[in-house]
Scaffold this motif. Structure first.
Motif, mmCIF file in Angstrom:
data_model
loop_
_atom_site.group_PDB
_atom_site.id
_atom_site.type_symbol
_atom_site.label_atom_id
_atom_site.label_comp_id
_atom_site.label_asym_id
_atom_site.label_seq_id
_atom_site.Cartn_x
_atom_site.Cartn_y
_atom_site.Cartn_z
ATOM 1 N N ALA A 103 4.266 103.820 -55.273
ATOM 2 C CA ALA A 103 5.357 104.752 -55.575
ATOM 3 C C ALA A 103 4.922 106.188 -55.305
ATOM 4 O O ALA A 103 5.691 107.000 -54.772
ATOM 5 C CB ALA A 103 5.800 104.602 -57.025
ATOM 6 N N VAL A 104 3.673 106.515 -55.667
ATOM 7 C CA VAL A 104 3.148 107.850 -55.387
ATOM 8 C C VAL A 104 2.957 108.036 -53.885
ATOM 9 O O VAL A 104 3.389 109.039 -53.300
ATOM 10 C CB VAL A 104 1.816 108.079 -56.130
ATOM 11 C CG1 VAL A 104 1.175 109.409 -55.714
ATOM 12 C CG2 VAL A 104 2.033 108.064 -57.643
ATOM 13 N N LEU A 105 2.336 107.050 -53.238
ATOM 14 C CA LEU A 105 2.075 107.152 -51.803
ATOM 15 C C LEU A 105 3.372 107.226 -51.004
ATOM 16 O O LEU A 105 3.441 107.905 -49.979
ATOM 17 C CB LEU A 105 1.242 105.954 -51.335
ATOM 18 C CG LEU A 105 -0.200 105.890 -51.843
ATOM 19 C CD1 LEU A 105 -0.839 104.574 -51.444
ATOM 20 C CD2 LEU A 105 -1.007 107.060 -51.289
ATOM 21 N N GLY A 106 4.407 106.524 -51.471
ATOM 22 C CA GLY A 106 5.671 106.486 -50.763
ATOM 23 C C GLY A 106 6.634 107.604 -51.119
ATOM 24 O O GLY A 106 7.764 107.636 -50.610
ATOM 25 N N GLY A 107 6.205 108.518 -51.981
ATOM 26 C CA GLY A 107 7.055 109.644 -52.339
ATOM 27 C C GLY A 107 8.235 109.294 -53.219
ATOM 28 O O GLY A 107 9.190 110.063 -53.321
ATOM 29 N N LYS A 108 8.172 108.153 -53.903
ATOM 30 C CA LYS A 108 9.258 107.788 -54.809
ATOM 31 C C LYS A 108 9.249 108.650 -56.068
ATOM 32 O O LYS A 108 10.261 108.757 -56.759
ATOM 33 C CB LYS A 108 9.170 106.303 -55.169
ATOM 34 C CG LYS A 108 9.431 105.379 -53.994
ATOM 35 C CD LYS A 108 9.377 103.923 -54.415
ATOM 36 C CE LYS A 108 9.661 103.004 -53.233
ATOM 37 N NZ LYS A 108 9.585 101.572 -53.609
ATOM 38 N N VAL A 109 8.104 109.217 -56.378
ATOM 39 C CA VAL A 109 7.972 110.187 -57.469
ATOM 40 C C VAL A 109 7.242 111.403 -56.923
ATOM 41 O O VAL A 109 6.477 111.302 -55.960
ATOM 42 C CB VAL A 109 7.214 109.597 -58.677
ATOM 43 C CG1 VAL A 109 8.024 108.491 -59.346
ATOM 44 C CG2 VAL A 109 5.840 109.083 -58.269
ATOM 45 N N GLU A 169 -11.153 106.912 -71.022
ATOM 46 C CA GLU A 169 -11.021 107.439 -69.671
ATOM 47 C C GLU A 169 -10.036 108.606 -69.659
ATOM 48 O O GLU A 169 -8.982 108.546 -70.289
ATOM 49 C CB GLU A 169 -10.520 106.347 -68.717
ATOM 50 C CG GLU A 169 -10.389 106.817 -67.271
ATOM 51 C CD GLU A 169 -9.804 105.756 -66.362
ATOM 52 O OE1 GLU A 169 -10.277 105.637 -65.224
ATOM 53 O OE2 GLU A 169 -8.862 105.049 -66.781
ATOM 54 N N ALA A 170 -10.394 109.651 -68.947
ATOM 55 C CA ALA A 170 -9.502 110.790 -68.805
ATOM 56 C C ALA A 170 -8.332 110.428 -67.900
ATOM 57 O O ALA A 170 -8.408 109.519 -67.072
ATOM 58 C CB ALA A 170 -10.259 111.975 -68.215
ATOM 59 N N GLY A 171 -7.249 111.153 -68.075
ATOM 60 C CA GLY A 171 -6.104 110.995 -67.194
ATOM 61 C C GLY A 171 -6.212 111.927 -65.998
ATOM 62 O O GLY A 171 -7.091 112.797 -65.916
ATOM 63 N N ALA A 172 -5.293 111.748 -65.050
ATOM 64 C CA ALA A 172 -5.266 112.581 -63.854
ATOM 65 C C ALA A 172 -3.824 112.814 -63.442
ATOM 66 O O ALA A 172 -2.959 111.958 -63.633
ATOM 67 C CB ALA A 172 -6.038 111.919 -62.716
ATOM 68 N N ILE A 173 -3.574 113.975 -62.877
ATOM 69 C CA ILE A 173 -2.282 114.302 -62.286
ATOM 70 C C ILE A 173 -2.474 114.234 -60.775
ATOM 71 O O ILE A 173 -3.292 114.975 -60.209
ATOM 72 C CB ILE A 173 -1.809 115.706 -62.705
ATOM 73 C CG1 ILE A 173 -1.735 115.814 -64.233
ATOM 74 C CG2 ILE A 173 -0.454 116.012 -62.067
ATOM 75 C CD1 ILE A 173 -0.796 114.834 -64.890
ATOM 76 N N VAL A 174 -1.749 113.338 -60.113
ATOM 77 C CA VAL A 174 -1.996 113.076 -58.692
ATOM 78 C C VAL A 174 -0.723 113.231 -57.870
ATOM 79 O O VAL A 174 0.396 113.022 -58.358
ATOM 80 C CB VAL A 174 -2.573 111.660 -58.483
ATOM 81 C CG1 VAL A 174 -3.870 111.486 -59.266
ATOM 82 C CG2 VAL A 174 -1.575 110.582 -58.895
ATOM 83 N N VAL A 175 -0.922 113.583 -56.593
ATOM 84 C CA VAL A 175 0.177 113.703 -55.642
ATOM 85 C C VAL A 175 -0.265 113.074 -54.330
ATOM 86 O O VAL A 175 -1.468 112.951 -54.066
ATOM 87 C CB VAL A 175 0.564 115.183 -55.404
ATOM 88 C CG1 VAL A 175 1.128 115.812 -56.664
ATOM 89 C CG2 VAL A 175 -0.625 115.980 -54.877
ATOM 90 N N PRO A 176 0.685 112.676 -53.469
ATOM 91 C CA PRO A 176 0.298 112.171 -52.148
ATOM 92 C C PRO A 176 -0.272 113.290 -51.293
ATOM 93 O O PRO A 176 -0.070 114.484 -51.576
ATOM 94 C CB PRO A 176 1.616 111.630 -51.579
ATOM 95 C CG PRO A 176 2.682 112.365 -52.310
ATOM 96 C CD PRO A 176 2.147 112.622 -53.686
ATOM 97 N N LYS A 177 -0.976 112.919 -50.232
ATOM 98 C CA LYS A 177 -1.691 113.915 -49.413
ATOM 99 C C LYS A 177 -0.770 114.969 -48.799
ATOM 100 O O LYS A 177 -1.189 116.106 -48.577
ATOM 101 C CB LYS A 177 -2.474 113.212 -48.301
ATOM 102 C CG LYS A 177 -1.598 112.454 -47.303
ATOM 103 C CD LYS A 177 -2.425 111.779 -46.236
ATOM 104 C CE LYS A 177 -1.548 111.036 -45.231
ATOM 105 N NZ LYS A 177 -2.354 110.372 -44.189
#
Length: 335
Positions: free
Chosen positions: A208-214, A135-143
């Motif tokens: 953690a991503v959704l909550g902006g911890k990172v 599986e490929a990886g992804a770089i993600v951010v919250p909306k």
């Protein structure tokens, strides 16, 4: 510049090559029959060595459902035993010597964690059953992230490496750690400056991503599809060679001018010392699952790449991976 590519392991100083779970089956005809008598196998138990919701968990539960739907196995039990990047589950698997009814979902993350957690149990002690997917990886951010493109993110990251936290659903040495380290190396950031925050699986990484911890997350893209469709998360880039069908509008790192390809894998191992009969039942069950229309549909739906090998061939692959990860971690000063 030559493309930095590894099929299954990406290292920081070099590109090196980077699953699923299932469980013990039984060859006892009084417990659901063998895989050759036409009856569904019973007694299967799938251990997932991290929290619910991550890639291992998704793969294991998908496999269990396919086994049930295709009438390959009945009453498949999936359970989670998280801790120490998967090595709590690994130790349990090794301790279950001879138990042909248990198997563990695993992948690159467990390979790395066995070193960084200084685990007494190792994957070389287990019985290799099958590698199923890549599986490929992804770089993600919250909306609501200020970073609209991968190049926006990289520019901010280069300006302040320690101030831009990246989260991953694996311990150091796992794919979610190696991916941002390799990305940093590729764009000119010293990997030792990266502020990496480790979470025990995608189930912990997501909030953690959704909550902006990172500031951003790095993990398998399949772990975020529901949130992408719901508009909660944006994928800035995928790490595959070519675009992903499930994320048609998302660029690859290469198409964004970043010369990096990164692929993760997942597989299944059993405890040491299981009988040849139990090993055969397992491999037969997994082969039938792999060959089913239901599994092919899941591969397409989730964007997983078929990477099926079994038994000794998978064992050789595991040995190579173990050495490759150890070499990378030594370069990082983590092993």
């Amino acid at each position: 510049m030559a493309t930095r590519r590894n099929v299954l392991v990406m290292g920081v100083a070099a590109a090196t090559a980077l699953a699923l779970a299932a469980c013990g089956a039984t060859a006892d005809k009084n417990e659901g029959g063998s895989s050759n008598d036409g009856k569904p196998v019973s007694g299967l138990r799938i251990m997932v060595p991290n929290t619910p919701g991550g890639g291992y968990d998704t793969t294991a539960r998908t496999a269990a459902k396919v086994m049930e739907d295709a009438k390959i196995a009945s009453g498949v039990q999936v359970f989670n035993l998280p801790g120490a990047g998967g090595t709590v589950g690994l130790q349990r698997t090794v301790n279950e010597k001879g138990n042909g009814k248990l198997a563990m979902q695993m992948g690159l993350g467990v390979v790395g964690a066995s070193y960084t957690s200084k685990s007494a149990a190792t994957l070389t002690q287990t019985t290799p059953l099958a590698k199923l997917i890549e599986e490929a990886g992804a770089i993600v951010v919250p909306k609501d992230s200020p970073y609209k493109t991968i190049n926006d993110l990289v520019a901010a990251w280069k300006a302040n490496p320690k101030g831009i936290a990246v989260g991953g659903g694996s311990s150091p040495g796992g794919p979610d750690h190696l991916l941002p380290m390799q990305l940093a190396k590729t764009v000119g950031i010293d990997p030792k400056q990266v502020n990496f925050v480790s979470y025990d699986g995608g189930g912990e990484l997501l909030p953690a991503v959704l909550g902006g911890k990172v500031a951003f997350g790095a993990s398998g893209f399949g772990e975020f599809l529901d949130q992408v469709e719901a508009g909660q998360i944006r994928v800035l880039a995928v790490t595959s060679e070519a675009p992903i069908e499930a994320l048609k509008d998302v660029p690859t790192l290469k198409s964004a001018g970043i010369d990096l390809v990164f692929t993760n894998w997942r597989g299944i191992v059993a405890p040491p010392g299981i009988s040849d009969a139990d090993k055969k039942v397992w491999i037969d069950v997994l082969t039938k699952m792999h060959d089913s229309d239901e599994w092919k549909a899941e591969l397409k739906k989730r964007g997983w790449t078929d990477a099926f090998v079994t038994g000794d061939e998978f064992g050789t692959f595991l040995t190579e991976q173990d050495k490759a990860v150890a070499d990378v971690l030594k370069q990082l000063g983590l092993a």
